[in-house]
Every structure is written in structure tokens, then in C-alpha cells.
Design a protein around this motif. Sequence first.
Motif, PDB file in Angstrom:
ATOM      1  N   UNK A 198     -37.134  32.305 -24.155  1.00 44.26           N
ATOM      2  CA  UNK A 198     -37.934  32.508 -22.941  1.00 44.26           C
ATOM      3  C   UNK A 198     -37.593  31.450 -21.902  1.00 44.26           C
ATOM      4  N   UNK A 199     -37.498  30.176 -22.342  1.00 38.34           N
ATOM      5  CA  UNK A 199     -37.186  29.110 -21.386  1.00 38.34           C
ATOM      6  C   UNK A 199     -35.759  29.262 -20.875  1.00 38.34           C
ATOM      7  N   UNK A 200     -34.807  29.591 -21.782  1.00 39.87           N
ATOM      8  CA  UNK A 200     -33.410  29.713 -21.344  1.00 39.87           C
ATOM      9  C   UNK A 200     -33.257  30.858 -20.352  1.00 39.87           C
ATOM     10  N   UNK A 205     -34.316  29.553 -16.964  1.00 39.43           N
ATOM     11  CA  UNK A 205     -32.990  29.116 -16.565  1.00 39.43           C
ATOM     12  C   UNK A 205     -32.246  30.128 -15.740  1.00 39.43           C
ATOM     13  N   UNK A 206     -32.181  31.371 -16.205  1.00 34.16           N
ATOM     14  CA  UNK A 206     -31.303  32.347 -15.566  1.00 34.16           C
ATOM     15  C   UNK A 206     -32.018  33.144 -14.486  1.00 34.16           C
ATOM     16  N   UNK A 207     -33.110  33.823 -14.848  1.00 40.19           N
ATOM     17  CA  UNK A 207     -33.740  34.760 -13.920  1.00 40.19           C
ATOM     18  C   UNK A 207     -34.333  34.019 -12.726  1.00 40.19           C
ATOM     19  N   UNK A 227     -40.663  40.192  -8.993  1.00 39.17           N
ATOM     20  CA  UNK A 227     -41.287  39.131  -9.792  1.00 39.17           C
ATOM     21  C   UNK A 227     -42.477  39.686 -10.556  1.00 39.17           C
ATOM     22  N   UNK A 228     -43.223  40.602  -9.921  1.00 39.80           N
ATOM     23  CA  UNK A 228     -44.388  41.183 -10.599  1.00 39.80           C
ATOM     24  C   UNK A 228     -43.959  42.016 -11.799  1.00 39.80           C
ATOM     25  N   UNK A 236     -33.669  43.401 -21.759  1.00 40.60           N
ATOM     26  CA  UNK A 236     -33.776  44.437 -20.727  1.00 40.60           C
ATOM     27  C   UNK A 236     -34.294  43.837 -19.425  1.00 40.60           C
ATOM     28  N   UNK A 237     -35.208  42.857 -19.512  1.00 40.44           N
ATOM     29  CA  UNK A 237     -35.730  42.225 -18.298  1.00 40.44           C
ATOM     30  C   UNK A 237     -34.620  41.499 -17.561  1.00 40.44           C
ATOM     31  N   UNK A 238     -33.729  40.850 -18.311  1.00 42.22           N
ATOM     32  CA  UNK A 238     -32.626  40.139 -17.659  1.00 42.22           C
ATOM     33  C   UNK A 238     -31.710  41.124 -16.951  1.00 42.22           C
ATOM     34  N   UNK A 239     -31.373  42.246 -17.613  1.00 38.64           N
ATOM     35  CA  UNK A 239     -30.506  43.245 -16.999  1.00 38.64           C
ATOM     36  C   UNK A 239     -31.164  43.831 -15.754  1.00 38.64           C
TER      37      UNK A 239
END
Lengths: 170, 123
Positions: A56-58, A62-64, B46-47, B91-94
Motif C-alpha cells: 500500500x505504501x509503495x 509512492x507511485x500513484x 482521487x475519489x 487494478x487501481x494502479x492500472x
Amino acid sequence: MADIAFLISAVVTVLCALIIVTRKNPIYSIIFMLPFFLAMSVIFVLLQAAFLAAIQIFIYGGAILVLFLFVVMLINLKSSELRDDFSLWPYVWASLGVGMFAGAVGFFINGGMTRKLAMAFEAPAKNPFLGSCESLAAPLLKEHLVPFEVVSVLIFVALLGAVILSKKRV
Amino acid sequence: MDMFSPVILAFTGWFNLEACLLLAGIVFIIGVWGFIVRKNVLIMLICVELMLNAVNLAFLSFARAHASSADPALKAAGESGQAAALFVIAVAAAEAAVGLAIVITYSRNRPSVDTREMDLLKH
């Protein structure tokens, strides 16, 4: 001790979520995402998900977060966009719908459907390895192998899509 | 230690399944509310992240409850719950990457990222 840590992180989480939603300038929203994700990862540790707390932290912190920050700097928001011209009705309708949804959630939580599970939650952990790399990897590489590979394809496609979408000329 | 023990006792028992689910519900609802009310595309994205995080919290609290049970099938279900949370994070990152790429492309072609001015298909 876990109770106090949970209470502090829960309060920080809710306050930061409210600040994120209500700030006009997106920079402030993004800055307040950091304490939100950190407090959430504290709760993940309390829930015996230490590996996921680190992830979660990374990933989020970090990224998002940095991705959002870069985009805010790239798209130069005009000062006229930073004001939201205020109209009461959308807030009223949104709050009404959201309140009804909140009632449904509260009904579910209070419905006694989770009573047995709640007892299990309060019992001392019988599985001390829960949340470690080993116990997380076993289901990923055994019964959830296909979704795991699909996720890698998804991330690859998202990477290509992001590059192609943001190229100047295709 | 004796000085603080009444304080510790007063807060005992707050960390339970209902509290975790309630927190997940509150964060999810704040995310839904922001997604409906705000008009800035970035804050709407963000939401979405807020909502996905709340879902993760619910997954993990149910996983914790299941993993404490003596039944081996339920214990495996607890581990699978954590695997599902990992999928949600991926999936959230993508989603964030593609969504922000769309925002950048849009802001290059149009003057504003306000959703009230995204009416190209209307005219």
C-alpha cells in the motif's frame, strides 16, 4: 494497544478523506492523500496484512501519488477552474443519495449477519503467518494462478495504453 | 504504566469487525459523495482511489475474521481475501495510469478539465 492505534488511524483516515474531497485546489487533495494512505496501512498492519501494508505504501504512497502530482503540474489549471461556482442542489441530491446508501451499509453491518464472524475476529489469531509473503503467495500461485497472470497482462496493457494515449502524435 | 492503564482500558474493544466495516463504509461513502459532487476530473479520480481503498479495508477485515477460525477451508478463504486485496491494488494502479493519461491528452486538446465543459458530443 491495537485499539488506540486503530482509533487514531481511523480518525486520521476519515479526516483526510474529508479534506481530500473538499479542497478546491487539487494539490492540497493530493498532499492529504499521503496521511490517508499511511493511516490506512497502519490499519492493514493491525488486520494482520503486513505485506499488503507495505505494498500500500509503495504503490499508493509512492507511485500513484507521484503520478497524480506530476499530472497536476503538467495540465496547468487556470485560476478560474480553482473556484467551484456554488449551487446547493447538487449537494442536496448527492447527500440524499449517499445518505440512503450509508443507511443500507449501516443496516447490513447491524443486521446480525456478521455476528459469528465478529466473534471469530475478536478471538486471538490462530494463524500467525497470515499476511506474510508465504501465506499470500500460496493462494496466488495455486488456486488464483490464472487471475494472477491476467493481472500482469492488464498492467502491461495499461502501460502501453498510457504511453500511446499521452503521446503527442500517434 | 499504572498512570496510563485507565486510558488504555477506556479504549479497549474498539478494534473489532464492525468498527472496521464501518470505517470502510464511511470512507467509501465519502468517495462516492466526492465523485458525485466534484467537477474536477483529477479529484474524481482521487475519489475512485478512495473507494478502492475502502473496499480493500473491507476485504482485509473479513480475511482477518475468517483466518482466525479453526476450519481449514475458512482459513484458506482468509488468505484468498488478502490475494483479492492485492488484485484490487494492481487494478487501481492500472486504472490510475490510464485515467491520468486520458486527462493529459484531454488537457492538451481542450482548454479545461472541468466536467461541466466536456460537452463536445453535445454540439
